[in-house]
Structure formats: structure tokens, C-alpha cells
Motif scaffolding. Structure first.
Motif, PDB file in Angstrom:
ATOM      1  N   UNK A  34       0.841  -1.184   0.000  1.00 26.05           N
ATOM      2  CA  UNK A  34       0.000   0.000   0.000  1.00 26.05           C
ATOM      3  C   UNK A  34       0.877   1.235   0.000  1.00 26.05           C
ATOM      4  N   UNK A  35       0.388   2.243  -0.646  1.00 28.31           N
ATOM      5  CA  UNK A  35       1.148   3.463  -0.741  1.00 28.31           C
ATOM      6  C   UNK A  35       0.283   4.695  -0.605  1.00 28.31           C
ATOM      7  N   UNK A  36       0.952   5.781  -0.372  1.00 29.01           N
ATOM      8  CA  UNK A  36       0.323   7.096  -0.339  1.00 29.01           C
ATOM      9  C   UNK A  36       0.864   7.924  -1.487  1.00 29.01           C
ATOM     10  N   UNK A  37      -0.036   8.559  -2.191  1.00 26.54           N
ATOM     11  CA  UNK A  37       0.303   9.373  -3.343  1.00 26.54           C
ATOM     12  C   UNK A  37      -0.241  10.771  -3.152  1.00 26.54           C
ATOM     13  N   UNK A  38       0.465  11.728  -3.689  1.00 32.47           N
ATOM     14  CA  UNK A  38       0.053  13.117  -3.595  1.00 32.47           C
ATOM     15  C   UNK A  38      -0.260  13.648  -4.984  1.00 32.47           C
ATOM     16  N   UNK A  39      -1.382  14.325  -5.081  1.00 29.95           N
ATOM     17  CA  UNK A  39      -1.785  14.950  -6.325  1.00 29.95           C
ATOM     18  C   UNK A  39      -1.801  16.457  -6.131  1.00 29.95           C
ATOM     19  N   UNK A  40      -1.032  17.132  -6.938  1.00 29.28           N
ATOM     20  CA  UNK A  40      -0.962  18.584  -6.905  1.00 29.28           C
ATOM     21  C   UNK A  40      -1.464  19.105  -8.245  1.00 29.28           C
ATOM     22  N   UNK A  41      -2.287  20.146  -8.239  1.00 27.66           N
ATOM     23  CA  UNK A  41      -2.767  20.682  -9.516  1.00 27.66           C
ATOM     24  C   UNK A  41      -1.627  20.986 -10.470  1.00 27.66           C
ATOM     25  N   UNK A  42      -1.772  20.527 -11.690  1.00 30.78           N
ATOM     26  CA  UNK A  42      -0.763  20.752 -12.693  1.00 30.78           C
ATOM     27  C   UNK A  42       0.372  19.754 -12.695  1.00 30.78           C
ATOM     28  N   UNK A  43       0.343  18.800 -11.784  1.00 31.55           N
ATOM     29  CA  UNK A  43       1.385  17.800 -11.710  1.00 31.55           C
ATOM     30  C   UNK A  43       0.786  16.406 -11.709  1.00 31.55           C
ATOM     31  N   UNK A  44       1.603  15.449 -12.065  1.00 30.76           N
ATOM     32  CA  UNK A  44       1.170  14.066 -12.035  1.00 30.76           C
ATOM     33  C   UNK A  44       1.113  13.562 -10.603  1.00 30.76           C
ATOM     34  N   UNK A  45       0.253  12.577 -10.400  1.00 32.80           N
ATOM     35  CA  UNK A  45       0.184  11.960  -9.093  1.00 32.80           C
ATOM     36  C   UNK A  45       1.526  11.312  -8.766  1.00 32.80           C
ATOM     37  N   UNK A  93      -3.648  16.717  -2.509  1.00 38.47           N
ATOM     38  CA  UNK A  93      -4.615  15.695  -2.155  1.00 38.47           C
ATOM     39  C   UNK A  93      -3.869  14.374  -2.035  1.00 38.47           C
ATOM     40  N   UNK A  94      -3.999  13.750  -0.898  1.00 37.31           N
ATOM     41  CA  UNK A  94      -3.303  12.498  -0.633  1.00 37.31           C
ATOM     42  C   UNK A  94      -4.242  11.327  -0.841  1.00 37.31           C
ATOM     43  N   UNK A  95      -3.798  10.419  -1.680  1.00 36.66           N
ATOM     44  CA  UNK A  95      -4.575   9.238  -2.005  1.00 36.66           C
ATOM     45  C   UNK A  95      -3.882   7.992  -1.483  1.00 36.66           C
ATOM     46  N   UNK A  96      -4.637   7.166  -0.839  1.00 36.35           N
ATOM     47  CA  UNK A  96      -4.171   5.850  -0.456  1.00 36.35           C
ATOM     48  C   UNK A  96      -4.435   4.892  -1.604  1.00 36.35           C
TER      49      UNK A  96
END
Length: 126
Positions: A34-45, A93-96
Motif C-alpha cells: 500500500x502506498x500514499x500518493x500526492x496529487x498537486x494541480x498541474x502535476x502528475x500523481x 490531495x493524498x490518495x491511499x
């Protein structure tokens, strides 16, 4: 139906801490990774941290090393991300995410994941 339920996001001043939680429901089988990913506007997850659920081995993006800590809570079938010394650039935005089966070298690639949480907003202000 497998669902990943996230919580713990919020707004914090730079230097503060947040603890994100991701609870997997709807399955009796542990995820492999399992991982945590960050999504920032204008950038890839982007992956920030990941963990082998059984073995406990972890991965961190360079910017997270020494500040973030990922851990598995097997009793609750959950994964947490402790984020300390937060910086404005941690905002996003952090996605699991979770994957079952064989874990490969691309484990920090978003394409490796079959299940995602809905995301939780983390905002760090200066």
C-alpha cells in the motif's frame, strides 16, 4: 467490494504534523503493498511513501525521508502516514492505494494499483 477509506487530512502551519489513515474494507485478504500518493494541480500523481504489508519494508520519496513515516496497522487492516515537519510543498490531495499480488519494482507507480481511496486534502501554510 474493496474500499479504501481515508481520513486525517486538514490544514496545518508549516512545521506541524498530520496523521493520515487508510482503512481497507470489504476484503479478508491483506493487500501486498500500500502506498500514499500526492496529487498537486498541474502535476502528475506522485508516490510519497509505500509499505509491504507483511514484511514491513518501506519506500519513501526523497522529499519525505526523515519527515514522513508509513506504518501498517494490521489489527485494523489500515495504513497510516505520519507526516511531521510539514512544508507548504507537501500540500496536495493524498490518495491511499493498494495492490494485491506480486509486488514489483514499479510499486511506486500509480499504474500498479487497482484500488484507490477518495483522497484527503492536506494543506500546509507558511
Amino acid at each position: 467490494l474493496v474500499q479504501l477509506v481515508e481520513s486525517g487530512g486538514g490544514s496545518v502551519q508549516a512545521g506541524g504534523s498530520l496523521r493520515l489513515s487508510c482503512v481497507a474494507t470489504g476484503t479478508v485478504y491483506r493487500a501486498s503493498y500500500m502506498g500514499w500518493f500526492r496529487q498537486v494541480p498541474g502535476q502528475e500523481r506522485q508516490a510519497v511513501a509505500g509499505i509491504y504489508i507483511q514484511g514491513g519494508s518501506t519506500d519513501y520519496i526523497d522529499s519525505a525521508k526523515g519527515r514522513f513515516s508509513i506504518a501498517a496497522d494490521n489489527a485494523k487492516n489500515a495504513v497510516t502516514l505520519q507526516m511531521n515537519s510539514l512544508k507548504p510543498e507537501d500540500t496536495g490531495i493524498y490518495y491511499c492505494a493498494a495492490q494485491w499480488g506480486t509486488v514489483g519494482a514499479e510499486r511506486l507507480s500509480p499504474t500498479s494499483y487497482s484500488h484507490w481511496g477518495q483522497g484527503t486534502q492536506v494543506t500546509v501554510s507558511s
